[in-house]
Design an enzyme around this catalytic site. Structure first.
Site, mmCIF file in Angstrom:
data_model
loop_
_atom_site.group_PDB
_atom_site.id
_atom_site.type_symbol
_atom_site.label_atom_id
_atom_site.label_comp_id
_atom_site.label_asym_id
_atom_site.label_seq_id
_atom_site.Cartn_x
_atom_site.Cartn_y
_atom_site.Cartn_z
ATOM 1 N N SER A 12 0.816 -1.216 0.000
ATOM 2 C CA SER A 12 0.000 0.000 0.000
ATOM 3 C C SER A 12 0.847 1.262 0.000
ATOM 4 O O SER A 12 0.392 2.326 0.408
ATOM 5 C CB SER A 12 -0.945 0.006 1.205
ATOM 6 O OG SER A 12 -0.208 -0.052 2.424
ATOM 7 N N CYS A 130 12.488 -0.477 -12.605
ATOM 8 C CA CYS A 130 12.127 0.688 -13.410
ATOM 9 C C CYS A 130 13.186 0.939 -14.482
ATOM 10 O O CYS A 130 12.865 1.217 -15.644
ATOM 11 C CB CYS A 130 11.940 1.918 -12.527
ATOM 12 S SG CYS A 130 13.393 2.373 -11.529
ATOM 13 N N ALA A 162 12.260 7.847 -4.527
ATOM 14 C CA ALA A 162 12.788 6.570 -4.044
ATOM 15 C C ALA A 162 12.351 6.361 -2.603
ATOM 16 O O ALA A 162 12.936 6.927 -1.673
ATOM 17 C CB ALA A 162 14.305 6.549 -4.149
ATOM 18 N N PRO A 164 11.204 3.806 0.811
ATOM 19 C CA PRO A 164 11.958 2.811 1.579
ATOM 20 C C PRO A 164 12.179 1.503 0.827
ATOM 21 O O PRO A 164 13.259 0.915 0.907
ATOM 22 C CB PRO A 164 11.071 2.590 2.823
ATOM 23 C CG PRO A 164 10.270 3.843 2.942
ATOM 24 C CD PRO A 164 10.023 4.312 1.547
ATOM 25 N N GLY A 165 11.151 1.054 0.075
ATOM 26 C CA GLY A 165 11.296 -0.198 -0.665
ATOM 27 C C GLY A 165 12.363 -0.105 -1.731
ATOM 28 O O GLY A 165 13.190 -1.017 -1.899
ATOM 29 N N ASN A 169 16.305 -1.983 -1.891
ATOM 30 C CA ASN A 169 16.551 -2.949 -2.967
ATOM 31 C C ASN A 169 17.588 -2.491 -3.981
ATOM 32 O O ASN A 169 17.615 -2.972 -5.107
ATOM 33 C CB ASN A 169 15.239 -3.234 -3.711
ATOM 34 C CG ASN A 169 14.283 -4.072 -2.900
ATOM 35 O OD1 ASN A 169 14.676 -5.062 -2.306
ATOM 36 N ND2 ASN A 169 13.028 -3.663 -2.853
#
Length: 297
Positions: A12, A130, A162, A164-165, A169
């Site tokens: 979410s 992306c 950008a 946290p996810g 990564n």
């Protein structure tokens, strides 16, 4: 009329929320039945509730216990690489299909304009990154004309886009993108670099693609192939465009790209997130069409 394919979104945050809004705004081929998160107070879950989408803040376990899950046939995962591996372990036994928007690379790599048709039946499709969605088509376009010995891409994105996810990564981003340059783009070797640009105001997503070609090649044919591929990507990412003409320097071909987001939920500078959600919707719509055609046969 074909019935829309019932789907759910896990995650979410920015990407998951933008994806939900894209589906609700105009995808007649998809019907979003559930939004899944782990933070009851997240803006994504709040928006989903306001828009009439069933929600749970209990992660995949919550999704599995929802009555809506019985009809869901495809799940988008917009979490993180580590979380996706756990999510897939829980969902694979149910037979539901997954589109992975993280760089986990559990399933085959998929860039819609390059290799979706070969992977329509895959139970878990990985949408690379992306940077991969933006640059792999250009490497593939060059490789269609002349074999690419080495491809290197540099993706520069606004630091504000950008979350946290994405930041968690970065290592997976470079590894997954580099591998996709080879496995999907066709390059013999590949390298990927990502730059988080803190400039104010935030800059649009920029991508530079370098291809080294071993041997002679037709420059006009390479340029035509690049432009044709850019048009195909623009069919589902309207903000995708070549920044300038294709550059040639001996064996090196350079393609410069810019991606402007559609600003459905995220700012226009977040083209890096928009290209992922746009690719995800385009992929799911093609899967839905394939499912309907298969049912008719």
């Amino acid at each position: 009329m074909n019935e829309p394919l019932p789907v759910a979104v896990i995650g979410s945050g920015n990407i998951g929320t933008d994806l939900m809004i894209k589906i609700l705004r105009g995808s007649g081929a998809l019907s979003i039945r559930a939004m899944v998160g782990i933070d009851q107070a997240s803006d994504g879950l709040a928006r989903a509730r306001r828009m009439g989408v069933a929600t749970t803040a209990d992660g995949v376990d919550g999704l599995l216990s929802m009555p809506e899950f019985a009809g869901i046939r495809l799940v988008f995962d917009a979490t993180s690489a580590a979380a996706h591996r756990d999510n897939w372990a829980r969902l694979e036994p149910t037979g539901v299909r997954m589109l992975d928007l993280t760089p986990a690379a559990v399933g085959p790599y998929c860039v819609p304009v390059v290799n979706l048709d070969q992977n329509l039946d895959a139970p878990n499709l990985n949408l690379v990154t992306c940077g991969g969605q933006a640059t792999v088509p250009m490497v593939a376009a060059v490789n269609q004309i002349a074999p690419v010995d080495y491809a290197e891409i540099v993706s520069s994105i606004a630091s504000k886009s950008a979350g946290p996810g994405t930041r968690a990564n970065l290592d997976e981003f470079t590894e997954t993108t580099a591998t996709a340059l080879q496995q999907v783009g066709g390059a013999r070797r590949g390298k990927a670099i990502i730059i988080l640009n803190p400039a104010e105001p935030p800059l649009l997503m920029r991508n530079t693609v370098y291809c080294l070609i071993d041997g002679d090649y037709d420059r006009a044919a390479v340029e035509a192939s690049v432009h044709a591929m850019a048009e195909r990507v623009r069919a589902y990412v309207p903000g995708y465009r070549l920044k300038q003409r294709v550059q040639f320097d001996g064996p090196k071909v350079t393609v410069m790209l810019e991606v402007t987001g559609a600003a459905h939920y995220l700012p226009a500078y977040a083209g890096n997130l928009d290209i992922m959600t746009s690719a995800a919707v385009a992929t799911a719509e093609r899967i839905a069409l394939s499912s309907h055609l298969g049912a008719l046969r």
